[in-house]
Scaffold this motif. Structure first.
Motif, PDB file in Angstrom:
ATOM      1  N   THR A   1      18.535 -12.605  -7.868  1.00  0.00           N
ATOM      2  CA  THR A   1      19.252 -11.432  -7.350  1.00  0.00           C
ATOM      3  C   THR A   1      18.583 -10.116  -7.667  1.00  0.00           C
ATOM      4  OG1 THR A   1      20.612 -11.331  -9.353  1.00  0.00           O
ATOM      5  CG2 THR A   1      21.508 -12.549  -7.485  1.00  0.00           C
ATOM      6  N   ASN A   2      17.618 -10.101  -8.504  1.00  0.00           N
ATOM      7  CA  ASN A   2      16.980  -8.858  -8.893  1.00  0.00           C
ATOM      8  C   ASN A   2      15.769  -8.570  -7.995  1.00  0.00           C
ATOM      9  OD1 ASN A   2      16.563  -6.539 -10.328  1.00  0.00           O
ATOM     10  ND2 ASN A   2      15.427  -7.534 -11.983  1.00  0.00           N
ATOM     11  N   ASN A   3      16.060  -8.420  -6.681  1.00  0.00           N
ATOM     12  CA  ASN A   3      14.982  -8.042  -5.762  1.00  0.00           C
ATOM     13  C   ASN A   3      15.583  -7.239  -4.608  1.00  0.00           C
ATOM     14  OD1 ASN A   3      15.837  -9.860  -3.665  1.00  0.00           O
ATOM     15  ND2 ASN A   3      14.917 -11.524  -4.846  1.00  0.00           N
ATOM     16  N   ARG A   4      14.726  -6.584  -3.859  1.00  0.00           N
ATOM     17  CA  ARG A   4      15.171  -5.675  -2.795  1.00  0.00           C
ATOM     18  C   ARG A   4      15.860  -6.422  -1.671  1.00  0.00           C
ATOM     19  NH1 ARG A   4      14.941  -0.780  -0.749  1.00  0.00           N
ATOM     20  NH2 ARG A   4      14.288  -0.391   1.390  1.00  0.00           N
TER      21      ARG A   4
ATOM     22  N   PHE B   1      23.083  -8.044   0.359  1.00  0.00           N
ATOM     23  CA  PHE B   1      24.390  -7.879  -0.256  1.00  0.00           C
ATOM     24  C   PHE B   1      25.072  -6.618   0.285  1.00  0.00           C
ATOM     25  CE2 PHE B   1      27.330  -6.684  -3.655  1.00  0.00           C
ATOM     26  CZ  PHE B   1      28.003  -7.881  -3.830  1.00  0.00           C
ATOM     27  N   GLY B   2      24.314  -5.528   0.464  1.00  0.00           N
ATOM     28  CA  GLY B   2      24.855  -4.284   1.027  1.00  0.00           C
ATOM     29  C   GLY B   2      25.382  -4.498   2.429  1.00  0.00           C
TER      30      GLY B   2
ATOM     31  N   HIS C   1      19.563 -13.820 -12.410  1.00  0.00           N
ATOM     32  CA  HIS C   1      18.828 -12.562 -12.435  1.00  0.00           C
ATOM     33  C   HIS C   1      17.525 -12.676 -11.628  1.00  0.00           C
ATOM     34  CE1 HIS C   1      17.860  -8.620 -14.037  1.00  0.00           C
ATOM     35  NE2 HIS C   1      16.650  -9.056 -14.387  1.00  0.00           N
TER      36      HIS C   1
ATOM     37  N   THR D   1      19.421  -7.243  -2.538  1.00  0.00           N
ATOM     38  CA  THR D   1      20.238  -6.027  -2.582  1.00  0.00           C
ATOM     39  C   THR D   1      20.582  -5.567  -1.176  1.00  0.00           C
ATOM     40  OG1 THR D   1      19.153  -5.396  -4.647  1.00  0.00           O
ATOM     41  CG2 THR D   1      20.346  -3.673  -3.496  1.00  0.00           C
TER      42      THR D   1
END
Length: 160
Positions: free
Chosen positions: A27-30, A36-37, A24, A33
Motif C-alpha cells: 500500500t505504500n506506493n503512488r 484508493f482515492g 505496508h 494511493t
C-alpha cells in the motif's frame, strides 16, 4: 504441546509485524494511493445519490429527514436543559418560601407576645388612672365636705 502465555504473545507479535510489513509494502506506493482515492470518490458519489433518494422518499412520505431529526434532537436537549434549570429554580424558590414562612411564623409569635405585654401594660395604666382618679375624687369630696361643713357653721353662727 503446551504454550505459555509469553510464548503466544511473542508469536502473535511476530505474526502482526510480518503482516504489517506486507501491507505496508503493497500500500505504500503512488498507484495504490491513486486507486484508493478514486474508490473513495466513487463511494462518496454513491452516498450522495443514496442520500438524495432517501430525502426524496422521506419528503414523498411526509417524514422528517436526518437533518430535521437532528435539529429536533438539539432542540429537545436545549429544552431539557431549560426544564432542569426551571426545576432547580422552583426548588430553590420553594426552599426560600419555606424559610420565609418559618421566619414569618416566628415574627407572628413575637408580635402576639408583644401584643399581650402591651395589652397588660395598657390595662395596668388604665387601672392606675382609674385608681388615681378615684383617690382624687375622694380628696375633692373631702375638701368639699370640709368646706360645706365650714359654710354651715358660719351660717349657723350667723343665725344664732
Amino acid at each position: 504441546m503446551k504454550y505459555t502465555h509469553q510464548e503466544m504473545d511473542a508469536f502473535y507479535k511476530k505474526l502482526e509485524k510480518k503482516w504489517n510489513e506486507q501491507i505496508h509494502a503493497h500500500t505504500n506506493n503512488r498507484n495504490f494511493t491513486l486507486a484508493f482515492g478514486r474508490a473513495m470518490d466513487a463511494h462518496v458519489k454513491r452516498i450522495r445519490i443514496h442520500r438524495r433518494l432517501t430525502t426524496r422518499w422521506l419528503k414523498h412520505l411526509n417524514l422528517p429527514n436526518k437533518d430535521e431529526i437532528s435539529a429536533i434532537s438539539v432542540r429537545i436537549v436545549d429544552y431539557e436543559g431549560k426544564l432542569d434549570f426551571l426545576d432547580e429554580t422552583i426548588y430553590e424558590i420553594k426552599q426560600s418560601q419555606q424559610k420565609n414562612y418559618t421566619q414569618l411564623r416566628m415574627v407572628k409569635k413575637s408580635c402576639e407576645a408583644l401584643l399581650s405585654v402591651l395589652e397588660m401594660e395598657a390595662r395596668d395604666i388604665h387601672d392606675y388612672k382609674i385608681k388615681s382618679l378615684e383617690s382624687e375624687l375622694l380628696e375633692l369630696k373631702q375638701l368639699f365636705h370640709k368646706d360645706y361643713l365650714k359654710m354651715e357653721e358660719k351660717n349657723n353662727d350667723k343665725n344664732n
